[in-house]
Design a protein around this motif. Structure first.
Motif, PDB file in Angstrom:
ATOM      1  N   THR A  96     -15.434  49.942  -7.589  1.00 23.54           N
ATOM      2  CA  THR A  96     -13.979  50.012  -7.777  1.00 23.54           C
ATOM      3  C   THR A  96     -13.606  49.673  -9.207  1.00 23.54           C
ATOM      4  OG1 THR A  96     -13.529  49.459  -5.455  1.00 23.54           O
ATOM      5  CG2 THR A  96     -11.771  49.033  -7.037  1.00 23.54           C
ATOM      6  N   ALA A 148     -10.981  55.456  -6.531  1.00 30.14           N
ATOM      7  CA  ALA A 148     -10.928  54.492  -5.424  1.00 30.14           C
ATOM      8  C   ALA A 148     -11.604  55.067  -4.182  1.00 30.14           C
ATOM      9  CB  ALA A 148      -9.480  54.117  -5.122  1.00 30.14           C
ATOM     10  N   ARG A 192      -6.983  47.051  -6.747  1.00 30.72           N
ATOM     11  CA  ARG A 192      -6.473  48.409  -6.538  1.00 30.72           C
ATOM     12  C   ARG A 192      -5.002  48.542  -6.922  1.00 30.72           C
ATOM     13  NH1 ARG A 192      -9.331  48.159  -1.438  1.00 30.72           N
ATOM     14  NH2 ARG A 192     -11.396  49.111  -1.647  1.00 30.72           N
TER      15      ARG A 192
END
Length: 479
Positions: free
Chosen positions: A164, A176, A32
């Motif tokens: 993701t 996300a 992320r």
């Protein structure tokens, strides 16, 4: 001995599935910030708090179910289990539905950016899916069906990772949020297909009210730990902004992974504790469900914390160079997880003897002091490391308060007090000394080749930490 071995086997198997989940979750967590800019990752870190807190909207009734299902089952009260299931499932729906509606309406508020509106709408969906999924997971844990729980954890981690990887490059931070919602939906469907969803009876108001009265203090106690682990995010977001929150999000990501093993052990032993209350006295309960988990956790955590602490700098420099401002606070919080991990075994014993209400007041005081101290340190210019040190102190103080609440009730003699305190204190001292020594020697011996420093430090640390754990265990056994 057979029972203990069985418990250890369940913990090992369940921990293995959680290890898979945590490793893949850690990879996902590193992806992320790799795929998002610090500001976008800060937004993610802020809104990711919503499902975490929403999981407590059951008002403690799921906690009651987890503790009472094994107790009722051991007494042969199947009708009581069915009434409890219907009361908890249908009664908590009203609260979750109200929260989901509030989030959806919040997305219509003026002045929000599009990614914030998407986050609120998807959070509303996730809250409702989480209500259904987490109820059945709690019921499975109460029935000690940790094999199916473990498989569900693995499915959730795998689907979250894959979604993701696909959705963030396509839609950024919105991707996300979509990935989280989609993975929860798919896992809930697969849980039903694998026999993880039991029939639910009608709502029973008196049972629901009793479940709230019993479980609310348990839930509030859990919120103490959650507040300590997430309240700092809200403070950082309010005072330092989303970019700094993105840097600080690294700390939450790493500490969450480190807390996996203590969390697994607690989930496995708590149903056994409640089922054994009819047959064991306070001293046996202390020895099996408090003293043993405390000592085991104290010996294990340095073997987890040390390698992570040493590997943080090279990993962040190599994989997440834009997040270097969060390195120092992350390293501080890895050390703090030692104290938080020792808090975990206390919950089951507090609940078993009905002492959780007093623990809530102690925890609330710690949260208030932690928030005040963090605010003061930020105002004095200490930034993220100041918040991390404040959390470290808060975890230690909470541990001291809870042990001070519990231990006097078991009438320990001086030798038992000394043995326990030595057993949980010595591993931390050895860990700090071994970390400092290995870092100094690794830096000295790798002069001219700095990339070898962490490798040398890790090679030096592990045998020292292992010997320290054995020494602490030997001294405890002799005390």
């Amino acid at each position: 001995m057979k029972r203990g071995s069985g418990t250890l086997g369940v913990i090992v198997r369940y921990a293995s599935s959680n290890f898979y989940r945590q490793i893949l979750g850690l990879i996902t967590a590193f992806l992320r910030p790799k795929l998002l800019a610090p500001e976008a990752f800060g937004l993610w870190s802020l809104f990711a708090v919503i499902p975490t807190y929403a999981s407590h909207l059951h008002l403690g009734t799921r906690a009651t179910m987890r503790f009472q299902v094994p107790e009722l089952t051991s007494r042969g009260e199947a009708d009581g289990v069915e009434r409890l299931k219907g009361a908890v499932y249908r009664g908590s729906l009203f609260v979750y539905a109200a929260a989901a509606l509030a989030l959806a309406l919040g997305a219509l508020a003026p002045g929000l950016e599009i990614d914030e509106r998407v986050a609120l709408v998807l959070s509303a969906v996730t809250v409702l899916v989480g209500w259904h999924y987490e109820f059945h997971i709690s019921l499975l844990k109460g029935r000690s069906r940790f094999g199916l729980v473990g498989r569900s954890n693995m499915i959730l981690a795998t689907t979250l990772f894959l979604s993701t990887v696909v959705l963030i490059p396509l839609w950024g931070v919105e991707g996300a949020f979509i990935a989280v919602t989609a993975s929860w939906l798919l896992t809930a469907l697969l849980l039903a297909r694998n026999g993880g969803v039991e029939p639910i009876g009608p709502f029973h108001g008196p049972t629901f009210r009793r479940a709230v009265r019993t479980g609310l203090p348990i839930m509030l106690f859990d919120l103490v730990g959650l507040g300590l682990r997430n309240g700092d995010k809200l403070l950082v977001a309010a005072l330092l902004g989303k970019t700094q929150l993105g840097y600080y999000g690294l700390a939450a990501m790493v500490t969450g992974a480190l807390m996996n093993i203590p969390g697994v052990s607690r989930e496995v032993t708590e149903p056994q504790l409640m089922a054994s209350l009819q047959h064991t006295g306070p001293r046996d309960t202390y020895a099996r469900f408090l003293r043993r988990p405390l000592l085991t956790t104290a010996l294990l955590m340095p073997l987890l914390i040390g390698p992570v602490h040493l590997a943080l700098e090279p990993c962040i420099l190599l994989l997440l160079p834009d997040y270097q401002p969060g390195l120092e606070s992350t390293r501080i919080l890895t050390l703090a997880t030692y104290f938080l991990a020792l808090v975990y075994p206390t919950r089951g014993v507090l609940v078993a003897f009905g002492w959780q209400g007093r623990a809530v007041w102690a925890g609330a005081a710690v949260i208030a002091v932690n928030a005040t101290l963090s605010w003061l340190l930020i105002r004095q210019g200490y930034g993220l490391p100041g918040v991390a040190w404040s959390n470290c102190a808060a975890f230690l103080v909470l541990l001291i308060l809870l042990l001070g609440l519990l231990l006097p009730r078991f009438a320990l003699n001086t030798r038992e007090w000394g043995g326990l305190l030595l057993g949980i204190g010595m591993p931390f001292v050895i860990m700090i000394g071994a970390l400092q020594g290995s870092l100094l020697l690794g830096s000295h011996w790798s002069a001219g080749h700095p990339h070898w420093g962490p490798v040398i430090a890790l090679a030096l640390y592990l045998p020292v930490a292992a010997c320290g754990a054995l020494a602490a265990w030997w001294l405890h056994k002799r005390s």
